[in-house]
Design a protein around this motif. Sequence first.
Motif, PDB file in Angstrom:
ATOM      1  N   TYR A   5      52.017  28.070  44.231  1.00  0.00           N
ATOM      2  CA  TYR A   5      50.963  29.013  44.600  1.00  0.00           C
ATOM      3  C   TYR A   5      49.639  28.720  43.884  1.00  0.00           C
ATOM      4  O   TYR A   5      48.781  29.595  43.792  1.00  0.00           O
ATOM      5  N   ARG A   6      49.476  27.512  43.389  1.00  0.00           N
ATOM      6  CA  ARG A   6      48.298  27.180  42.584  1.00  0.00           C
ATOM      7  C   ARG A   6      46.978  27.556  43.270  1.00  0.00           C
ATOM      8  O   ARG A   6      46.108  28.186  42.677  1.00  0.00           O
ATOM      9  N   GLU A   7      46.825  27.170  44.529  1.00  0.00           N
ATOM     10  CA  GLU A   7      45.575  27.464  45.247  1.00  0.00           C
ATOM     11  C   GLU A   7      45.395  28.962  45.460  1.00  0.00           C
ATOM     12  O   GLU A   7      44.288  29.487  45.287  1.00  0.00           O
ATOM     13  N   LEU A   8      46.465  29.651  45.834  1.00  0.00           N
ATOM     14  CA  LEU A   8      46.387  31.089  46.054  1.00  0.00           C
ATOM     15  C   LEU A   8      46.063  31.817  44.750  1.00  0.00           C
ATOM     16  O   LEU A   8      45.268  32.765  44.744  1.00  0.00           O
ATOM     17  N   ILE A   9      46.639  31.376  43.653  1.00  0.00           N
ATOM     18  CA  ILE A   9      46.348  31.977  42.346  1.00  0.00           C
ATOM     19  C   ILE A   9      44.862  31.839  42.035  1.00  0.00           C
ATOM     20  O   ILE A   9      44.213  32.805  41.629  1.00  0.00           O
ATOM     21  N   SER A  10      44.312  30.650  42.237  1.00  0.00           N
ATOM     22  CA  SER A  10      42.879  30.434  41.981  1.00  0.00           C
ATOM     23  C   SER A  10      42.038  31.377  42.829  1.00  0.00           C
ATOM     24  O   SER A  10      41.065  31.969  42.344  1.00  0.00           O
ATOM     25  N   HIS A  11      42.411  31.511  44.083  1.00  0.00           N
ATOM     26  CA  HIS A  11      41.669  32.402  44.983  1.00  0.00           C
ATOM     27  C   HIS A  11      41.768  33.859  44.534  1.00  0.00           C
ATOM     28  O   HIS A  11      40.757  34.562  44.441  1.00  0.00           O
ATOM     29  N   LEU A  12      42.976  34.309  44.245  1.00  0.00           N
ATOM     30  CA  LEU A  12      43.174  35.706  43.865  1.00  0.00           C
ATOM     31  C   LEU A  12      42.537  36.046  42.524  1.00  0.00           C
ATOM     32  O   LEU A  12      42.078  37.178  42.326  1.00  0.00           O
ATOM     33  N   LYS A  13      42.499  35.090  41.613  1.00  0.00           N
ATOM     34  CA  LYS A  13      41.870  35.341  40.317  1.00  0.00           C
ATOM     35  C   LYS A  13      40.390  35.659  40.468  1.00  0.00           C
ATOM     36  O   LYS A  13      39.826  36.385  39.648  1.00  0.00           O
ATOM     37  N   THR A  14      39.762  35.125  41.517  1.00  0.00           N
ATOM     38  CA  THR A  14      38.335  35.382  41.705  1.00  0.00           C
ATOM     39  C   THR A  14      38.055  36.500  42.704  1.00  0.00           C
ATOM     40  O   THR A  14      36.977  37.075  42.698  1.00  0.00           O
ATOM     41  N   SER A  15      39.044  36.830  43.549  1.00  0.00           N
ATOM     42  CA  SER A  15      38.781  37.812  44.602  1.00  0.00           C
ATOM     43  C   SER A  15      39.519  39.140  44.433  1.00  0.00           C
ATOM     44  O   SER A  15      39.182  40.113  45.096  1.00  0.00           O
ATOM     45  N   ASP A  16      40.513  39.180  43.559  1.00  0.00           N
ATOM     46  CA  ASP A  16      41.332  40.387  43.406  1.00  0.00           C
ATOM     47  C   ASP A  16      41.338  40.801  41.934  1.00  0.00           C
ATOM     48  O   ASP A  16      41.999  40.173  41.108  1.00  0.00           O
ATOM     49  N   ARG A  17      40.614  41.855  41.635  1.00  0.00           N
ATOM     50  CA  ARG A  17      40.457  42.298  40.243  1.00  0.00           C
ATOM     51  C   ARG A  17      41.806  42.659  39.608  1.00  0.00           C
ATOM     52  O   ARG A  17      42.068  42.325  38.454  1.00  0.00           O
ATOM     53  N   HIS A  18      42.675  43.342  40.357  1.00  0.00           N
ATOM     54  CA  HIS A  18      43.987  43.734  39.821  1.00  0.00           C
ATOM     55  C   HIS A  18      44.842  42.500  39.506  1.00  0.00           C
ATOM     56  O   HIS A  18      45.449  42.409  38.441  1.00  0.00           O
ATOM     57  N   PHE A  19      44.855  41.542  40.430  1.00  0.00           N
ATOM     58  CA  PHE A  19      45.620  40.314  40.200  1.00  0.00           C
ATOM     59  C   PHE A  19      45.079  39.583  38.975  1.00  0.00           C
ATOM     60  O   PHE A  19      45.854  39.119  38.130  1.00  0.00           O
ATOM     61  N   SER A  20      43.769  39.479  38.889  1.00  0.00           N
ATOM     62  CA  SER A  20      43.154  38.795  37.749  1.00  0.00           C
ATOM     63  C   SER A  20      43.548  39.466  36.432  1.00  0.00           C
ATOM     64  O   SER A  20      43.857  38.789  35.445  1.00  0.00           O
ATOM     65  N   HIS A  21      43.579  40.798  36.427  1.00  0.00           N
ATOM     66  CA  HIS A  21      43.977  41.545  35.229  1.00  0.00           C
ATOM     67  C   HIS A  21      45.430  41.244  34.855  1.00  0.00           C
ATOM     68  O   HIS A  21      45.736  40.990  33.687  1.00  0.00           O
ATOM     69  N   LEU A  22      46.317  41.266  35.858  1.00  0.00           N
ATOM     70  CA  LEU A  22      47.728  40.955  35.599  1.00  0.00           C
ATOM     71  C   LEU A  22      47.878  39.549  35.033  1.00  0.00           C
ATOM     72  O   LEU A  22      48.611  39.325  34.066  1.00  0.00           O
ATOM     73  N   PHE A  23      47.190  38.601  35.660  1.00  0.00           N
ATOM     74  CA  PHE A  23      47.296  37.202  35.255  1.00  0.00           C
ATOM     75  C   PHE A  23      46.787  37.000  33.818  1.00  0.00           C
ATOM     76  O   PHE A  23      47.444  36.348  33.000  1.00  0.00           O
ATOM     77  N   ASP A  24      45.631  37.598  33.510  1.00  0.00           N
ATOM     78  CA  ASP A  24      45.073  37.477  32.155  1.00  0.00           C
ATOM     79  C   ASP A  24      45.970  38.148  31.121  1.00  0.00           C
ATOM     80  O   ASP A  24      46.177  37.615  30.029  1.00  0.00           O
ATOM     81  N   LYS A  25      46.497  39.311  31.461  1.00  0.00           N
ATOM     82  CA  LYS A  25      47.380  40.021  30.528  1.00  0.00           C
ATOM     83  C   LYS A  25      48.636  39.196  30.255  1.00  0.00           C
ATOM     84  O   LYS A  25      49.092  39.103  29.110  1.00  0.00           O
ATOM     85  N   HIS A  26      49.188  38.568  31.304  1.00  0.00           N
ATOM     86  CA  HIS A  26      50.369  37.712  31.140  1.00  0.00           C
ATOM     87  C   HIS A  26      50.047  36.545  30.198  1.00  0.00           C
ATOM     88  O   HIS A  26      50.814  36.257  29.275  1.00  0.00           O
ATOM     89  N   ASN A  27      48.934  35.883  30.423  1.00  0.00           N
ATOM     90  CA  ASN A  27      48.557  34.744  29.586  1.00  0.00           C
ATOM     91  C   ASN A  27      48.285  35.162  28.145  1.00  0.00           C
ATOM     92  O   ASN A  27      48.651  34.439  27.209  1.00  0.00           O
TER      93      ASN A  27
END
Length: 71
Positions: A5-27
Amino acid sequence: MFPEYRELISHLKTSDRHFSHLFDKHNNLDAKILRMESHKEPGTPEEIEILKKEKLLLKDQIYAALKKASA
């Protein structure tokens, strides 16, 4: 995490605030766990275990968001 899902992750990190928050919190949790396990940051084995469970829950939420976005 989720290389298929590499491409979708990149897209969602810039277009979906909730997804970006989840991803950053995980990292951030992953980095904190690594610091605690390497004794660069204080933490008991119990605290590390709790953080690992929280990280796993976030990973499940990220995966659910990826599945939904790819449908």
